[in-house]
Write an enzyme that holds these catalytic residues in place. Structure first.
Site, mmCIF file in Angstrom:
data_model
loop_
_atom_site.group_PDB
_atom_site.id
_atom_site.type_symbol
_atom_site.label_atom_id
_atom_site.label_comp_id
_atom_site.label_asym_id
_atom_site.label_seq_id
_atom_site.Cartn_x
_atom_site.Cartn_y
_atom_site.Cartn_z
ATOM 1 N NE ARG A 142 4.772 1.861 -1.055
ATOM 2 C CZ ARG A 142 5.568 2.075 -0.007
ATOM 3 N NH1 ARG A 142 6.681 2.741 -0.170
ATOM 4 N NH2 ARG A 142 5.247 1.658 1.183
ATOM 5 C CE LYS B 84 11.453 -2.809 -6.024
ATOM 6 N NZ LYS B 84 12.227 -3.917 -6.579
ATOM 7 C CB CYS C 50 -0.874 0.045 1.245
ATOM 8 S SG CYS C 50 -1.865 -1.414 1.474
ATOM 9 C CG HIS D 144 20.707 -36.254 -1.030
ATOM 10 N ND1 HIS D 144 21.221 -37.408 -0.495
ATOM 11 C CD2 HIS D 144 21.772 -35.530 -1.431
ATOM 12 C CE1 HIS D 144 22.544 -37.379 -0.551
ATOM 13 N NE2 HIS D 144 22.905 -36.244 -1.125
ATOM 14 C CE LYS E 227 13.935 -11.391 -9.418
ATOM 15 N NZ LYS E 227 14.520 -11.360 -8.123
ATOM 16 C CG ASN F 287 0.180 2.408 3.610
ATOM 17 O OD1 ASN F 287 -0.872 2.346 2.996
ATOM 18 N ND2 ASN F 287 1.273 2.981 3.138
ATOM 19 N N GLY F 288 -0.558 -0.793 6.610
ATOM 20 C CA GLY F 288 -0.216 -1.618 7.764
ATOM 21 C C GLY F 288 -1.365 -2.546 8.108
ATOM 22 C CD GLU G 170 17.353 -13.031 -6.916
ATOM 23 O OE1 GLU G 170 16.822 -13.474 -5.894
ATOM 24 O OE2 GLU G 170 16.959 -11.986 -7.480
ATOM 25 C CD1 TRP H 264 -0.190 -5.947 -3.255
ATOM 26 C CD2 TRP H 264 -0.042 -6.639 -1.136
ATOM 27 N NE1 TRP H 264 0.349 -7.213 -3.256
ATOM 28 C CE2 TRP H 264 0.443 -7.658 -1.979
ATOM 29 C CE3 TRP H 264 -0.053 -6.852 0.247
ATOM 30 C CZ2 TRP H 264 0.920 -8.868 -1.487
ATOM 31 C CZ3 TRP H 264 0.416 -8.059 0.732
ATOM 32 C CH2 TRP H 264 0.897 -9.055 -0.134
ATOM 33 C CD GLU I 222 10.025 -11.891 -7.452
ATOM 34 O OE1 GLU I 222 11.185 -11.828 -7.922
ATOM 35 O OE2 GLU I 222 9.568 -11.032 -6.691
#
Ligand code: M6R
Length: 604
Positions: free
Chosen positions: A27, A599, A2, A503, A484, A99-100, A480, A75, A487
């Protein structure tokens, strides 16, 4: 995550709010809204989806008088991304953005409902405005009601509230979620979740501390701290150069940011290397006095860069190092000893889980250091010391250049410590510094390489999963690479240490299982190749990334011959980033704002 904006002044409030929200778009959000109080009347608009939808809804609306305006990109956390759940939330005569997360919202909501209040949304935020209006009934004035309301909330918040009872005022409160206020010579007041919306509008900014609350109007800025003591705002100059937010001809911000890596790595190295030592003026070497262990804590991509640090710190500086996922660390009652340097890593400096671990370490009396890309972010302000990564604003939700610069900082820090601890010979340090200087060149995207990856990408749009495999430092890179791809392509991908496949995961091997094998020449090549061969023997489709031809590969991306494995690391980083990008493009996904992601993750 948010984003909040607020404005008090005489200009076109709608435009200012929408422009501010655009700066916070990166964001991540799923709906947006604004409320403007002018001439004693509210105008409010909300829309699901991108900001263009809100722009469309507000196109007939203008404000050219003094107004108090608040805006928000949401968000979703509590309740679906619908218009009713979008902020600002309304009471009888007030609007709020937040926000929060309000942790005790359910119990407050129940009490309010018992007194006959009707809720329109499923959000936690809506309780704030109703609780405020309930308190207004008994309080001496609206500020007293606001203050009482803040005292009743539990959780994390950045709040802006506007009410008809005080039409020229914006009430604010901050606890755990970022918020700042800006001013200028025209006596306007601005609020935002980060400084980008304020650049160009304000000359000075005040970053609120946790527990701050108060109000602003045309004549006053009144702030109280968490103990209820009045405090003066602490204004600092705001940068005037808005870093380029444009795509500069690239299709996506992510693509632009991948291409920028050479430049931003050079910036990150600038002034920090001499012939034989790393110069980190921003930290005092006493930070490491009495330190026997380093603990790194982060989330997502930053966690992966922290993993690379653990290899480098132990290998170069011989310091015992451990790495933790911040969300796990918070609640597992960790043992924290004062001979541990606690290091948090964050692109944004606002990630809620990471920020909380930093506060925990501080409270336990540990020395703290943050590796961060945003100066003045919450983490930078809280930690004892900070090293900035100088990646510039990163807009793509999928982090690329921030990761690259984090790894570079960790490499420098490991050499700095190696010198301090006398664990590498002077010639070895000088040799590595010479290699460090080569990194910007190793991440220049060459057309032929990008074209090859574009062409290959069409073969990887299906299948039942991807394994990115690597050993040693190439294991965090494999993690990583997989992150990527997940996402932005929404395909299932996992990063694995090459040696672990046998394994268990190798049971999945078949032609529809794609293995992206990282095979650097200068670090455990033979072992990594054997692991890739084991998968090839079980019919997994192999895409090998290596400077050495690999005859068992179905697809091969040839990287350049380098003198050092770290240069191979950075070139392979480029390859996995571009591969994810091109797969996502072919699948028609929103590369810069992938579904469900934000973000800046400012809730836990
Ligand atoms: O701002 P931070 O580095 O603290 O963010 C941590 C993660 O949320 C972030 O790295 C996330 O995993 C990215 N989307 C990765 O591309």
């Amino acid at each position: 995550m948010c984003g909040i904006v607020g404005y008090l002044g005489k200009k076109n409030t709608k435009e200012i709010l929408l422009e501010g929200l655009k700066e916070l778009e990166y964001r991540g959000y799923d709906s947006a809204g604004i409320a403007v109080l002018s001439d004693g009347e509210f105008s409010s608009f909300k829309a699901v989806g991108k900001l263009v939808n809100l722009e469309e809804k507000t196109k007939e609306f203008t404000t050219d008088k003094f107004a108090a305006g608040i805006g928000h990109t949401r968000w979703a956390t509590h309740g679906k991304p619908t218009e009713l759940n979008a902020h600002p939330h309304v009471g009888a005569s007030s609007y709020v953005v937040h926000n929060g997360i309000i942790e005790n919202y359910a119990e407050l909501k129940k009490e309010l409902q018992n007194t006959g209040v009707t809720f329109l949304s499923q959000t936690d935020t809506e309780v704030i405005v109703h609780q405020f209006e309930k308190n207004q009934q008994d309080a001496a004035n609206s500020f007293e009601a606001f203050k009482k309301t803040i005292g009743e909330l539990e959780g994390a918040y950045a709040i802006l509230l506007v009410t008809k009872a005080e039409p020229d005022t914006i009430f604010f409160a901050k606890n755990g979620s970022p918020m700042l206020m800006g001013i200028n010579a025209e006596n306007e007041k601005y609020f935002a979740s980060s400084d980008t919306p304020l650049i160009g509008q304000c000359s000075d900014v005040n970053y609120f501390e946790d527990g701050d609350y108060g109000y602003v109007n045309a004549d006053e800025i009144v702030i109280f701290d968490k103990s209820g003591n009045k405090k003066e705002p602490h204004f600092t100059k705001l940068a005037t150069n808005k870093l380029s937010a444009q795509k500069d001809g690239y299709r996506f911000f992510m693509e632009k940011e991948i291409y920028e890596q050479s430049t931003v790595i050079a910036d990150t190295l600038l002034g920090r290397l001499s012939e034989d030592s790393v110069i980190l003026d921003e930290i005092d070497s006493s930070l490491f006095e009495g330190i026997n262990e380093i603990k790194l804590c982060a989330c997502g991509t930053s966690y992966h860069s922290a993993l690379t640090a653990s290899y480098m710190f132990e290998r170069h500086a011989k310091v015992k190092t451990s790495v933790e996922v911040a969300s796990e660390f918070r609640y597992r009652e960790p043992i924290m000893t004062k001979d541990t340097l606690f290091v948090v890593i964050s692109q944004s400096g606002e990630t809620a889980d990471t920020l909380e671990t930093l506060k925990m370490a501080k409270a336990a009396g540990l020395k703290t250091l943050v590796i961060c890309n945003v100066d003045n972010s919450s983490m930078v302000r809280i930690a004892d010391a900070s090293i900035l990564t100088r990646a510039g604003i990163e807009k793509g939700v999928a982090s690329t250049k921030a990761f690259a610069t984090q790894v570079v900082v960790f490499w420098m820090l490991s050499l700095y410590l190696a010198k301090r601890n006398n664990t590498l010979r002077a010639e070895e340090i000088a040799a590595q510094i010479a290699v460090l200087r080569e990194v910007p060149k190793s991440v220049i995207v060459e057309d032929a390489m990008h074209e090859r990856i574009k062409r290959l990408s069409k073969r990887y749009l299906h299948g039942h999963g991807f394994f990115f495999i690597g050993r040693d430092l190439f294991y965090p890179l494999a993690l990583e690479g997989a992150l990527k791809l997940k996402e932005i392509s929404y395909l299932h991908a996992e990063g694995y240490p090459s040696g672990e496949m046998k394994h268990g995961p190798i049971a999945l091997a078949d032609p529809e299982l794609f293995t992206i094998a990282l095979l650097p020449e200068h670090l455990l090549y033979e072992k990594s190749r054997s692991n890739a061969e084991e998968l090839s023997a079980r019919d997994s489709t192999i895409c090998a990334i290596s400077p050495i031809e690999f005859d068992k590969a179905d697809d091969f991306i040839k990287t350049k011959k380098h003198s050092h494995y770290m240069l191979e690391f950075f070139e392979m980083m480029l390859v996995v980033q571009l591969l994810s990008l091109e797969i996502s493009v072919r699948l028609g996904n929103d590369v810069d704002m992938p579904r469900n992601l934000a973000k800046s993750v400012t809730v836990e």
